[in-house]
Design an enzyme around this catalytic site. Structure first.
Site, short mmCIF file in Angstrom:
data_model
loop_
_atom_site.label_atom_id
_atom_site.label_comp_id
_atom_site.label_asym_id
_atom_site.label_seq_id
_atom_site.Cartn_x
_atom_site.Cartn_y
_atom_site.Cartn_z
N THR A 22 0.62 -0.96 0.36
CA THR A 22 -0.10 0.04 -0.27
C THR A 22 0.41 1.20 -0.33
OG1 THR A 22 -2.24 -1.04 1.34
CG2 THR A 22 -1.78 0.74 0.83
N TYR B 296 -7.90 -9.30 5.70
CA TYR B 296 -8.65 -8.62 4.38
C TYR B 296 -10.23 -9.88 4.31
CZ TYR B 296 -5.69 -5.45 4.90
OH TYR B 296 -4.47 -4.12 5.08
N ARG C 134 -2.87 -15.02 -2.35
CA ARG C 134 -2.31 -14.54 -1.60
C ARG C 134 -2.75 -15.09 -0.26
NH1 ARG C 134 1.06 -8.85 1.00
NH2 ARG C 134 3.63 -10.15 0.64
N GLY D 66 9.44 -6.78 -0.48
CA GLY D 66 8.00 -5.72 0.06
C GLY D 66 8.82 -4.03 0.17
#
Length: 355
Positions: A25, A177, A224, A312
């Site tokens: 993000t 999520y 994922r 990441g």
């Protein structure tokens, strides 16, 4: 011995190396969910990765979690992403769009939609909103007749992703999520066909994968996962059995890959690797936290059977990460204050290595 710099056939794509840029993000979209012009530069700078997975893109406004995240929920978003994918391809790269539905990790102050979830179980955390941190609301439990609509939102976004020039999509089933909320025994208290048993808890994830694979092809779909991960107060019971059942149900789809965070021990990760028939990506940093991956971690996981390794945080300040790993060059540290800040500072101004 397999190297990070060996090529790999991922679905219909031939990757020049096994280094993946993980989704992160950045909160630099517009208020109406469009990527900004600098987004094309940001991803194109990192196109030497074997594969780029975009930041999480909301498949619908209902699914938006954070302010200023871009989505794939309209014709305008498709048009805005085309220059981004074109820039990546012009630089020789490949990019998948991560589709992320926030579920209960959402707030009406973000885009005006009250969050929905498998069950009306609220987080105890505060959430980011344009007005500042706010307590997480109690989400509205989806009626069983509404679930097909949420599946369709992923399908529509997958089709938009292909239209926008993405090489494929990644379903975000990790980090607490919506997809993982259905997997979770803490967030999913349903007693109908989408809850209760392991077969019920995996059903939403499987239906989303089946539907998106049918829409754009299984070799363009990845997923994922963070087995046993606890981000956003996730609780999963019977983790080995849960993920064995999920992998078994997904196997006939021949998806492009599973992208698994190292949220369980090495032995459990190896068991998951053995149970998955196509591409297997490991994110060595595990659950979101202070540890950033390095080349040694990548070599470790390739040695344990991973096909690809995702990074990441290392990619934030090192757009030339592949070259730095290849030549043993030092990595730059990123400025944490700029991770989610607006503007180009800390976004597209990190230089490649200067000899």
């Amino acid at each position: 011995m397999t190297s990070l710099f060996d090529s790999f056939q991922l679905g219909g794509l031939r990757l020049p190396n096994r280094i993946v840029m993980a989704p992160m993000t950045r909160a630099r979209g517009t208020a109406d969910g469009l990527p900004v012009p600098s987004t094309a530069t940001y991803y194109a700078q990192r196109a030497t990765a074997g594969l780029i997975v975009s930041e999480g893109l909301q498949p619908s406004l209902q699914g938006q979690s954070n302010p200023l995240t871009p989505g794939l929920h309209s014709a305008a978003t498709v048009a805005a992403w085309r220059p981004v994918t074109a820039a990546v391809h012009a630089n020789g790269g490949r990019i998948f769009a991560q589709l992320m539905h926030g579920g209960r990790v959402g707030h009406a102050d973000v885009v005006g939609f009250h969050p929905v979830a498998p069950s009306a179980v609220a987080l105890t955390a505060e959430l980011y909103t344009p007005q500042g941190p706010r307590p997480a609301p109690v989400p509205r439990a989806l009626a069983i007749g509404e679930i097909a609509g949420e599946v369709q939102a992923f399908v529509d976004a997958a089709r938009r992703a292909v239209d926008a020039g993405f090489d494929g999509i990644e379903l975000h089933g990790a980090n607490g999520y919506l997809i993982q909320q259905f997997l979770s025994s803490g967030a999913n208290l349903r007693t109908d066909a989408y809850g209760g048993t392991i077969a019920g808890r995996i059903r939403f994830a499987v239906e989303v994968a089946e539907a998106t694979a049918a829409a754009i092809g299984g070799d363009r779909v990845g997923i994922r996962l963070s087995p046993g991960g606890s981000t956003w107060e996730t609780v999963e019971e019977d983790v080995p059995q849960l993920y064995a059942a999920l992998f078994g149900a997904l196997a006939p789809l021949e998806l492009a890959y599973a992208h698994v965070l190292a949220t369980v021990d090495d032995d459990a990760m190896v068991s998951l690797r053995k149970a998955w028939r196509t591409g297997f990506i490991v994110n060595p940093g595990g659950q979101i936290g202070p540890k950033a991956g390095d080349r040694a971690a990548g070599d470790h996981w390739l040695g344990l059977g991973a096909d690809l390794v995702s990074y990441g945080r290392a990619y934030l300040a090192n757009p030339d990460l592949v070259e730095r790993f290849r030549l043993g060059l030092p990595l730059q540290a990123s400025d944490k204050d700029s991770w989610y800040a607006p503007g180009d500072t800390g976004y597209i101004d990190y230089p490649t290595y200067q000899h």
